[in-house]
Design an enzyme around this catalytic site. Structure first.
Site, PDB file in Angstrom:
ATOM      1  N   ARG A 188      83.369  85.536  27.234  1.00  0.00           N
ATOM      2  CA  ARG A 188      83.624  84.266  27.913  1.00  0.00           C
ATOM      3  C   ARG A 188      84.195  84.534  29.290  1.00  0.00           C
ATOM      4  O   ARG A 188      84.859  85.538  29.522  1.00  0.00           O
ATOM      5  CB  ARG A 188      84.603  83.434  27.091  1.00  0.00           C
ATOM      6  CG  ARG A 188      83.988  82.969  25.779  1.00  0.00           C
ATOM      7  CD  ARG A 188      84.685  81.782  25.192  1.00  0.00           C
ATOM      8  NE  ARG A 188      86.118  81.948  25.097  1.00  0.00           N
ATOM      9  CZ  ARG A 188      86.969  80.940  25.088  1.00  0.00           C
ATOM     10  NH1 ARG A 188      86.534  79.695  25.183  1.00  0.00           N
ATOM     11  NH2 ARG A 188      88.264  81.146  24.968  1.00  0.00           N
ATOM     12  N   LYS A 225      89.721  92.672  16.863  1.00  0.00           N
ATOM     13  CA  LYS A 225      88.505  91.879  17.090  1.00  0.00           C
ATOM     14  C   LYS A 225      87.263  92.626  16.589  1.00  0.00           C
ATOM     15  O   LYS A 225      86.994  93.754  16.988  1.00  0.00           O
ATOM     16  CB  LYS A 225      88.392  91.582  18.593  1.00  0.00           C
ATOM     17  CG  LYS A 225      87.285  90.625  18.947  1.00  0.00           C
ATOM     18  CD  LYS A 225      87.606  89.871  20.227  1.00  0.00           C
ATOM     19  CE  LYS A 225      86.379  89.217  20.807  1.00  0.00           C
ATOM     20  NZ  LYS A 225      86.688  88.283  21.888  1.00  0.00           N
ATOM     21  N   ARG A 235      96.590  82.326  21.510  1.00  0.00           N
ATOM     22  CA  ARG A 235      97.309  83.579  21.216  1.00  0.00           C
ATOM     23  C   ARG A 235      98.417  83.306  20.209  1.00  0.00           C
ATOM     24  O   ARG A 235      99.044  82.242  20.258  1.00  0.00           O
ATOM     25  CB  ARG A 235      97.979  84.133  22.485  1.00  0.00           C
ATOM     26  CG  ARG A 235      97.028  84.497  23.604  1.00  0.00           C
ATOM     27  CD  ARG A 235      96.336  85.833  23.345  1.00  0.00           C
ATOM     28  NE  ARG A 235      95.417  86.176  24.412  1.00  0.00           N
ATOM     29  CZ  ARG A 235      94.136  85.791  24.468  1.00  0.00           C
ATOM     30  NH1 ARG A 235      93.620  85.057  23.504  1.00  0.00           N
ATOM     31  NH2 ARG A 235      93.354  86.136  25.464  1.00  0.00           N
TER      32      ARG A 235
HETATM   33  P1  ATP Z   1      89.907  84.243  24.546  1.00  0.00           P
HETATM   34  O1  ATP Z   1      90.813  83.834  23.445  1.00  0.00           O
HETATM   35  O2  ATP Z   1      90.328  83.795  25.873  1.00  0.00           O
HETATM   36  O3  ATP Z   1      88.474  84.017  24.246  1.00  0.00           O
HETATM   37  P2  ATP Z   1      89.412  87.041  24.256  1.00  0.00           P
HETATM   38  O4  ATP Z   1      90.319  88.163  24.550  1.00  0.00           O
HETATM   39  O5  ATP Z   1      88.874  86.932  22.885  1.00  0.00           O
HETATM   40  O6  ATP Z   1      90.183  85.766  24.662  1.00  0.00           O
HETATM   41  P3  ATP Z   1      86.773  86.874  25.268  1.00  0.00           P
HETATM   42  O7  ATP Z   1      86.301  86.506  26.616  1.00  0.00           O
HETATM   43  O8  ATP Z   1      86.449  85.955  24.140  1.00  0.00           O
HETATM   44  O9  ATP Z   1      88.305  87.104  25.322  1.00  0.00           O
HETATM   45  O10 ATP Z   1      86.213  88.315  24.930  1.00  0.00           O
HETATM   46  C1  ATP Z   1      86.100  89.291  25.913  1.00  0.00           C
HETATM   47  C2  ATP Z   1      87.210  90.274  25.711  1.00  0.00           C
HETATM   48  O11 ATP Z   1      86.875  91.057  24.559  1.00  0.00           O
HETATM   49  C3  ATP Z   1      87.339  91.272  26.844  1.00  0.00           C
HETATM   50  O12 ATP Z   1      88.326  90.893  27.719  1.00  0.00           O
HETATM   51  C4  ATP Z   1      87.698  92.574  26.140  1.00  0.00           C
HETATM   52  O13 ATP Z   1      89.090  92.723  26.069  1.00  0.00           O
HETATM   53  C5  ATP Z   1      87.266  92.386  24.728  1.00  0.00           C
HETATM   54  N1  ATP Z   1      86.101  93.227  24.365  1.00  0.00           N
HETATM   55  C6  ATP Z   1      85.119  93.714  25.119  1.00  0.00           C
HETATM   56  N2  ATP Z   1      84.221  94.391  24.398  1.00  0.00           N
HETATM   57  C7  ATP Z   1      84.675  94.321  23.129  1.00  0.00           C
HETATM   58  C8  ATP Z   1      84.171  94.812  21.914  1.00  0.00           C
HETATM   59  N3  ATP Z   1      83.039  95.494  21.808  1.00  0.00           N
HETATM   60  N4  ATP Z   1      84.906  94.535  20.809  1.00  0.00           N
HETATM   61  C9  ATP Z   1      86.043  93.823  20.857  1.00  0.00           C
HETATM   62  N5  ATP Z   1      86.562  93.331  21.981  1.00  0.00           N
HETATM   63  C10 ATP Z   1      85.871  93.574  23.103  1.00  0.00           C
HETATM   64  C1  BTN Z   2      83.518  86.900  23.451  1.00  0.00           C
HETATM   65  O1  BTN Z   2      84.213  87.271  22.508  1.00  0.00           O
HETATM   66  O2  BTN Z   2      83.958  86.529  24.519  1.00  0.00           O
HETATM   67  C2  BTN Z   2      82.037  86.815  23.264  1.00  0.00           C
HETATM   68  C3  BTN Z   2      81.329  88.147  23.277  1.00  0.00           C
HETATM   69  C4  BTN Z   2      79.848  87.965  23.128  1.00  0.00           C
HETATM   70  C5  BTN Z   2      79.089  89.238  23.271  1.00  0.00           C
HETATM   71  C6  BTN Z   2      77.633  89.053  22.971  1.00  0.00           C
HETATM   72  S1  BTN Z   2      76.766  90.586  22.820  1.00  0.00           S
HETATM   73  C7  BTN Z   2      75.243  89.757  22.831  1.00  0.00           C
HETATM   74  C8  BTN Z   2      75.349  88.643  23.853  1.00  0.00           C
HETATM   75  N1  BTN Z   2      75.031  89.121  25.176  1.00  0.00           N
HETATM   76  C9  BTN Z   2      76.084  89.082  25.986  1.00  0.00           C
HETATM   77  O3  BTN Z   2      76.089  89.453  27.178  1.00  0.00           O
HETATM   78  N2  BTN Z   2      77.153  88.582  25.342  1.00  0.00           N
HETATM   79  C10 BTN Z   2      76.833  88.247  23.981  1.00  0.00           C
END
Ligand code: ATP
Ligand code: BTN
Length: 329
Positions: free
Chosen positions: A118, A188, A322
């Site tokens: 996101r 996660k 959070r």
């Molecule tokens: P929010 O609650 O704001 O959505 P979030 O930390 O879950 O917070 P997202 O944008 O949903 O944020 O997810 C992207 C985040 O996930 C990145 O900032 C990174 O820290 C983390 N991330 C990136 N790749 C991975 C992965 N393969 N597995 C788990 N976390 C990842």
């Molecule tokens: C999140 O937690 O913020 C969402 C992560 C979503 C990742 C998937 S991987 C397949 C698809 N292609 C992308 O670039 N993002 C989503």
């Protein structure tokens, strides 16, 4: 040709140019060209003089044939594709949406060079270890009808993981799949990225992107700014093809129900799997923060917080949830 070559390399062993050429019935020079293409795609290849080339480890590649054997619902999609390397499967589906307004499509990738979370955050997408896929799904009733969709998708993944014996998977509003309990509590496992195109008041198309970690290694954690874990680290050792087929089946089932009835029929089950239920949390809004006790989601999929001013409901948007740590508030 790229796929045929990578299939030879999938065992993680060294293969000489000569052997690969003989295996594929092409010259060493042609193999060399193909290897350069794989390197240009950022596929991690090791080369050692006198030994040849190898992938850093053995991998189970995604294959349409194996997916289908595992029950992948190809018939539900106008196209099902597997890419070795792509910028982002969501980008691909957004561009497919430009010319396909009424069909469903799916693309899976072995790696992404610009996987997104996101708000443009990076989604780490190493080669052939996790799952990355996006589905293009038309919705006829406009943007209002997709409220709660990311929750429904999360539930489909949770159902699938549970069916495959992965215990302790929880959901975090609005788009995260987490470990709930045990040593990896809160880490996660996966995320969902939903993007929209088309007419927001009428027929629109939704791109549903799913990233699910199957094998997160120590080197990955240096690139992720939060706790992350894969199904393998939780003790699961499931075939990537079987996992993908099962998830996509559950996803199609949930999307069909969601298209007809919206989120309401899924509310109870989502709340039963809410990793934050009853916890003290803070909701980070664009210019403020609200604390409260997580009280599950309502029938629209809005997050409910029990605050000092009573029960309040929040839309998924530019917000982050959070857990409040001790001494914080
Ligand atoms: P929010 O609650 O704001 O959505 P979030 O930390 O879950 O917070 P997202 O944008 O949903 O944020 O997810 C992207 C985040 O996930 C990145 O900032 C990174 O820290 C983390 N991330 C990136 N790749 C991975 C992965 N393969 N597995 C788990 N976390 C990842
Ligand atoms: C999140 O937690 O913020 C969402 C992560 C979503 C990742 C998937 S991987 C397949 C698809 N292609 C992308 O670039 N993002 C989503």
């Amino acid at each position: 040709m790229n796929h045929a070559l990578i299939e030879i390399l999938a065992d993680g062993q060294f293969h000489s140019g000569e052997d690969m050429g003989a295996g594929l019935g092409i010259s060493r020079a042609a193999i060399w060209k193909q290897l350069q293409k794989l390197e240009a795609m950022n596929i991690p290849l090791h080369s050692v003089k006198g030994k040849g080339y190898r992938l850093p480890e053995a991998v189970e590649l995604l294959k349409l044939e194996s997916l289908q054997k595992a029950g992948f619902p190809s018939g539900k999609f106008a196209s099902s594709k597997i890419e070795l390397s792509i910028d982002s499967t969501n980008n691909r589906m957004m561009s497919v949406a430009e010319t396909n307004v009424s069909d469903r499509h799916i693309v899976l990738a072995e790696m992404q060079t610009a996987g997104r979370g996101r708000r443009g955050r990076q989604w780490l997408s190493p080669f052939a270890r996790n799952l990355y896929f996006s589905v293009l799904w038309p919705f006829s009733q406009g943007i209002a009808a997709i409220q709660g969709l990311s929750l429904a998708v999360g539930l489909a993944i949770q159902r699938s993981l549970k069916e495959q014996g992965v215990q302790g998977v929880g959901l975090k509003w609005p788009n995260d799949i987490l470990v709930n309990g045990g040593v990896a509590n809160g880490a996660k496992l996966g995320g969902i990225l939903i993007e929209l195109t088309g007419d927001m008041s009428d027929a629109c198309q939704v791109v549903i992107g799913v990233g699910l970690n199957l094998d997160i290694q120590a080197k990955d954690l240096t690139q992720i700014d939060q706790q992350a874990v894969g199904v393998k680290q939780l003790g699961g050792n499931i075939s990537r093809n079987a996992m993908a087929a099962n998830i996509v089946n559950h996803l199609c089932e949930v999307l069909e129900q969601f298209s007809a009835q919206g989120f309401a029929p899924l509310q109870q089950e989502w709340n039963d799997n809410d990793a934050f239920r009853g916890k003290k949390v803070k909701l980070i809004l664009p210019s403020s923060e609200i604390q409260g006790i997580c009280a599950g989601v309502n029938e629209k999929g809005e997050l409910q917080l029990q605050t000092d001013e009573g029960l309040k409901a929040f839309n998924a948007g530019e917000v982050s949830l959070r857990v409040v740590t001790e001494g914080e508030g």
